[in-house]
Design an enzyme around this catalytic site. Structure first.
Site, short mmCIF file in Angstrom:
data_model
loop_
_atom_site.label_atom_id
_atom_site.label_comp_id
_atom_site.label_asym_id
_atom_site.label_seq_id
_atom_site.Cartn_x
_atom_site.Cartn_y
_atom_site.Cartn_z
N LYS B 74 97.32 19.96 24.84
CA LYS B 74 98.22 18.82 24.97
C LYS B 74 97.61 17.90 26.03
CE LYS B 74 103.14 17.75 25.79
NZ LYS B 74 104.46 18.33 26.11
N SER B 149 108.17 16.90 22.98
CA SER B 149 107.05 16.02 23.25
C SER B 149 105.69 16.58 22.82
CB SER B 149 107.00 15.72 24.75
OG SER B 149 106.69 16.89 25.48
N SER B 173 110.29 20.94 24.49
CA SER B 173 109.11 20.21 24.01
C SER B 173 108.05 21.05 23.29
CB SER B 173 108.43 19.47 25.17
OG SER B 173 109.14 18.28 25.45
#
Lengths: 481, 481, 95
Positions: B74, B149, B173
């Site tokens: 990420k 996210s 997330s």
């Protein structure tokens, strides 16, 4: 009638003490002063995203030690908080400080002024990281930022507003200074900002209970300036009040060159710091074991030292006070005492006399002395044993400074040792007696003052190296034959 | 091959049926070709790092199971010299000078980094629409969001552009995008994985985790990521852990708690049915299903939207345009430099949360909101503690809704409220995962499993047992076969 | 709890953010929606509850006072949009 018959000052101090740790408060970066700009900045110190603080053990210990030295409460749990504001030398946009649970709670110290003793209460002391430095004079249009200082550990010591004149404020500041330097938690370097102070000053009509509106004077780092700044600020406030104007609560900066304070525009907006517990750190439990370990590090403070010097070491009271109040000199004195067989009183006299004179002449201090404590103690031993006189010792000291050699070597090489050989002295004295028949007759006729004349003659011949005690004894014997 | 488990891939590598270079090459090609459709990655490494490949080979030779397995991180994990944008214009060109601890640990095991995954800006969002680098499309339906996210990580695994991706979870997330994309994702206990090098959103909630095809894959990678890190004060000393894959799907003796009120309130019949079916399966396998109540969980979203923005408002203060990140071209003074750099660099959602946070911490509101929310947080945590007195694992829906259409949710608050099932466990810091339990209307549905603090083993074991008998997690969207 | 435009501007100042005049109304409304949602926390009785700052009750990690890092001057200044060879530069600050 003085204005101080109508008005009184109320002063509270916030003293920032830089802790003498090797590394910074939350990073493993070196914390020393004076490195080239931005060369002592870790990723954390620069506030890089993803970096996290980890507390320095020594900083915690030093803060606890300070707390013990001012008889303060040390709470069982202490918590770091973030103080949020934007400033170019504050890399994270917040300072890690403490709010609700500071490491040092209520304490107190006793200060001495000409008016006597007074207890000043300490509200709290908390750990926090220092900010970096903004340099405004390098460019016309820019301020340059150096983050070397960012993250170095401080304790902020907050007093109650209990000082009622600038002299008390200075006495308080000096007492805190003495404590932190003797504790060994601060290097005490004022020029480098290791010990600096913000003064909250307000005035009120004499007899009034409520406090007046205060102004905060920032960044005072000299005992002389703080006194001047406070006096100036109080007078400024009185002038305003007497003219019917109001005091604005604000931050002011003292300009030592102009001897005046002025408002700091840059601090105007920073009024809501949004303190909250730092979520990157957990509460820290302060155990009894941690506290007791620090208690063992508590040093002897000057008052205690003076008593010991006088009572145990038999040093004269005046000398004891001078030495004990200078931490470096006291350390040197005590180390020399341990090294040398000489009486502490001789040590004290020689240290304050010949040795201090030499340091002064060379423009050096005891910490930068070229003569270390071992060499110094060696010289003391020679003097104490009667090997040389203090007068000769003074010249030996100078030689030691210049050559770096030990006292004994210099004395031997230069033949400076006292003449203590009785046959040599005998011969010398007989010579002087033979050379001065009329003076001898005079003395033998009862003029005892002539005795010193012969001593003078002998010292002249030996360039002062004749052992004075022996010389006196032998001269008496030979003259009275 | 693209649907093989990590264990199977490792066996191919160990038996030299394929080289590390070939394996990574296959996935690297998929990253490049499928990123056009998904926009799952913000950057793809132009070529594989020779150093990483060498390390991978050495680890493979040493028998390390993860060696040679490619992954993406990420884009909020700092990767040295590789752009780390956090999905923000603020960090569009930011190349960190260091690696996050989690990145270092996975690289040490020989995993090979292929790129950086798209995300909602600074991890704020549940749809991946708040990325400065464009929306991510759900591989199951390119009209729909992948969740957020960690939407890029989830989409990349769902499209088998990589077998595994790292993610972070603050309020859901990892779990919500895993559910939306039909893969498995675990958020471990707070304190299990170091946060060092993870760009912070909300420090007391953020936790790194894994998105992969199966629970077994998640367990293997998580075992390597976790462990104590001296650079993170909140990482626990006892955080080392090794996933132990169960031998069969027997659930005899396991007590699964179900907050039936949550399921009953589900509006989407498809999600409700799939959830009920999955729980029914646990029962068939011998688990006892126990109804539990989490009375304060309804307040979780409200408390979270005080606490997370408060922490973020402070964490994001470091982005001031001075030392790194976006700096405005139009700064006539310092204030303008700050305000313009930040306003140009941050997207709307981030600015909104910063302002909510600044408000919640500001004078006058701190006690009523921030402190109150922290108290509610404790109540929620205690609800879980109570529930775990009688159950071993809690099973619940992940999201009350299916992946929604891009642009469908303009109203921020309704998006916030959709995280109501994932936020409670985040506030309590508990380990939790999402696993695929089937499809409705052609879209994947996930089930959330929440464990006791530090009990990742039980939730992963339950998921692994489920996955022995089901192949929902093995499904690949047609376009990416 | 709700805020008006003026309060929004104050918050924006604290947060060092610019809000374009034409967006003030929209953002105020949007923040007020969130604040209305936040308001639910007041439904909980928290009279006897201690605030919870972090999920675990662990001890804070304490680091020995050792220098473990070295200068990163070049790397750090290279990240800045405006620096000379020694310093970060910002528009002049008047103290």
């Amino acid at each position: 009638m003085s204005i101080w018959d109508r008005w009184e000052m109320v002063i509270g101090l916030e003293i920032h003490v830089r802790l003498a740790t090797n590394s910074k408060l939350f990073s493993g970066m070196k914390a020393s002063y004076g490195a080239s700009p931005n060369s002592q900045v870790s990723f954390l110190d620069a506030g890089l995203p993803g970096t996290l603080p980890v507390i320095n053990q020594k900083a915690l210990e030093y803060a606890i030690r300070f707390g013990l030295a001012v008889d303060a409460e040390i709470p069982p749990v202490t918590v770091f908080a973030r103080k949020n504001y934007f400033y170019p030398d504050l890399p994270k946009g917040y300072q890690i400080s403490q709010m609700d649970d500071p490491i040092v709670g209520k304490g107190h110290i006793v200060i001495k002024t000409d008016e006597g003793e007074k207890t000043v209460e300490i509200t709290r002391a908390h750990l926090e990281e220092d900010a970096g430095k903004s340099i405004h004079d390098k460019y016309d249009r820019y301020s340059a930022i150096d983050l070397n200082r960012a993250g170095t550990p401080l304790i902020e010591v907050v007093s109650e507003p209990q000082m009622s004149n600038a002299k008390e404020a200075v006495a308080y500041m000096r007492e805190i200074y003495t404590r932190v330097t003797h504790l060994g938690i601060c290097d005490g370097n004022l020029q480098e900002g290791s010990f600096r102070c913000d003064a909250n000053v307000s005035v009120r009509p004499k007899g009034q209970k409520e406090l007046g509106t205060r102004a905060e004077i920032k960044n005072l780092n000299s005992f002389r300036f703080i006194e001047k700044a406070i006096n100036h600020e109080a007078k400024r406030q009185i002038k305003l009040l007497e003219a019917g104007e109001k005091i604005i609560q604000e931050t002011r900066l003292y300009d030592a060159d102009k001897d005046q304070t002025r408002s700091m525009r840059s601090k105007e907006n920073a009024n809501d710091y949004r303190y909250f517990p730092d979520p990157d750190q957990l509460p820290i439990a302060i155990t009894d074991a941690m506290i007791e370990a620090q208690r063992e590090h508590l040093p002897e403070f000057p008052e205690q030292k003076i008593q010991r010097y006088i009572n145990v070491l038999k040093v004269k009271a005046d000398d004891a006070a001078i030495i004990a109040n200078d931490i470096q000199m006291a350390a040197f004195f005590e180390a020399a005492d341990a090294q040398s067989k000489a009486d502490a009183d001789l040590n004290a006299k020689f240290l304050l006399g010949e040795f201090s004179a030499l340091l002064n002449a060379k423009g050096e201090s005891i910490t930068t002395s070229k003569i270390d404590v071992v060499s110094y103690a060696g010289l003391l031993d020679v003097v104490a044993a009667g090997g040389i006189s203090r007068k000769v010792a003074k010249t030996v000291l100078e030689d030691m400074w210049d050559s770096g050699e030990a006292a004994a070597a210099i004395i031997k090489a230069k033949g400076l040792g006292q003449i203590s050989d009785s046959s040599a002295l005998n011969e010398l004295i007989n010579q002087v007696i033979a050379d001065n028949p009329s003076q001898v007759a005079d003395y033998r006729a009862g003029n005892e003052k002539m005795f010193n004349y012969f001593i003078g003659q002998i010292m002249k011949k030996t360039k002062g190296q004749a052992n004075p005690v022996q010389t006196k004894q032998l001269l008496e014997e030979l003259l009275n034959e | 091959m693209i649907n093989l488990s990590i264990r199977a891939l490792s066996e191919l590598l160990q038996q030299k049926q394929i080289s590390i270079q070939e394996l990574c090459g296959v996935y690297h090609d998929r990253c490049q070709s499928f990123n056009v459709n998904t926009n799952a990655l913000i950057s793809i490494c132009a070529e594989l790092s020779a150093a990483e490949l060498l390390q991978a080979q050495q680890q493979l030779d040493a028998g390390e199971l993860l060696a040679g397995v490619p992954l993406v991180h990420k884009d909020l994990f700092c990767t040295q010299g590789i752009k780390t944008t956090c999905g923000s214009n603020m960090l569009a060109d930011f190349k960190p000078p260091y690696d996050a601890t989690a990145v270092t640990q996975l690289a040490a095991a020989g995993m090979v980094n292929l790129g950086k995954a798209n995300m909602d800006e600074f991890a704020m969002g549940s749809s991946n629409e708040h990325s400065a680098f464009g929306v991510v499309k759900n591989p199951w339906d390119s009209q729909r969001v992948p969740g957020g996210s960690s939407g890029g990580s989830a989409a990349a695994v769902a499209a088998r552009m990589v077998p595994v991706a790292t993610g972070t979870d603050t309020g859901g997330s990892i779990r919500q995008p895993a559910a939306f994309c039909g893969i498995t994702g675990i958020k471990p206990s707070y304190g299990r994985v170091s946060r060092h090098g993870m760009v912070a959103f909300a420090s007391s909630l953020d936790q790194a985790g894994v998105l992969a095809v199966s629970a077994d894959d998640c367990g293997l990678v998580l075992s390597q990521m976790c462990g104590h890190d001296p650079l993170d004060s909140t990482s626990l000393k006892t955080s080392t852990w090794q996933w132990d894959k169960p031998k069969d799907s027997n659930m005899q003796g396991l007590r699964v708690g179900v907050p039936h009120a949550w399921i009953d309130a589900l509006q989407d019949e498809g999600i409700k049915n799939k959830t009920t079916e999955a729980i029914e399966y646990f029962k068939q396998q011998g688990a006892s299903i126990i109804d539990i109540e989490l009375p304060h969980a309804d307040l979780a979203v409200s408390a979270y939207y005080v606490l997370a923005p408060a922490e973020c408002s402070s964490n994001l203060s470091r982005f001031d345009g001075v030392r790194f990140g976006h700096q405005t071209n139009a700064a006539e003074n310092l204030e303008a430099l700050y305000r313009k750099s930040r306003s140009e660099g941050f997207g709307e959602e981030v600015k909104k949360r910063i302002m909510i946070g600044a408000w919640a911490l500001s004078a006058g509101y701190y006690d009523a909101y921030y402190l109150k929310a922290q108290k509610v947080r404790r109540l929620i945590s205690e609800d879980f503690n109570k529930a775990f007195e009688s159950v071993d694992v809690i099973a619940s829906p992940v999201s009350p809704e299916l992946p929604f259409k891009l642009g469908e949710k303009a109203d921020g608050v309704s998006m916030y409220e959709a995280d109501k099932f994932t936020i409670p466990a985040s506030l309590a810091g508990l380990p939790c995962l999402s696993m695929p339990i089937g499809f409705t209307a052609g879209l994947p549905v996930g089930l959330q499993l929440i464990g006791r603090y530090f009990d990742e083993q039980n939730i992963l074991a339950l998921a692994d047992k489920y996955q022995l008998d089901h192949d929902h997690h093995m499904q690949i969207p047609e376009a990416f076969l | 709890m709700s805020i008006n435009r003026k309060e929004l501007e104050e918050i924006a100042t604290l947060a060092q953010l610019d809000i374009p005049e034409q967006q003030l109304g929209e953002i105020t409304a949007s923040l007020n929606q969130v604040m209305a949602m936040i308001e639910h926390i007041n439904e909980a009785d928290t009279a006897a509850v201690k605030p919870m700052g972090t999920p675990h009750e662990a001890q804070q990690l304490i680091r020995p006072d050792a220098v473990t890092d070295c200068s990163h001057k070049k790397d750090l200044l290279a990240l800045s949009a405006h620096a000379d060879e020694d310093h970060y530069l910002v528009p002049k600050v008047i103290e």
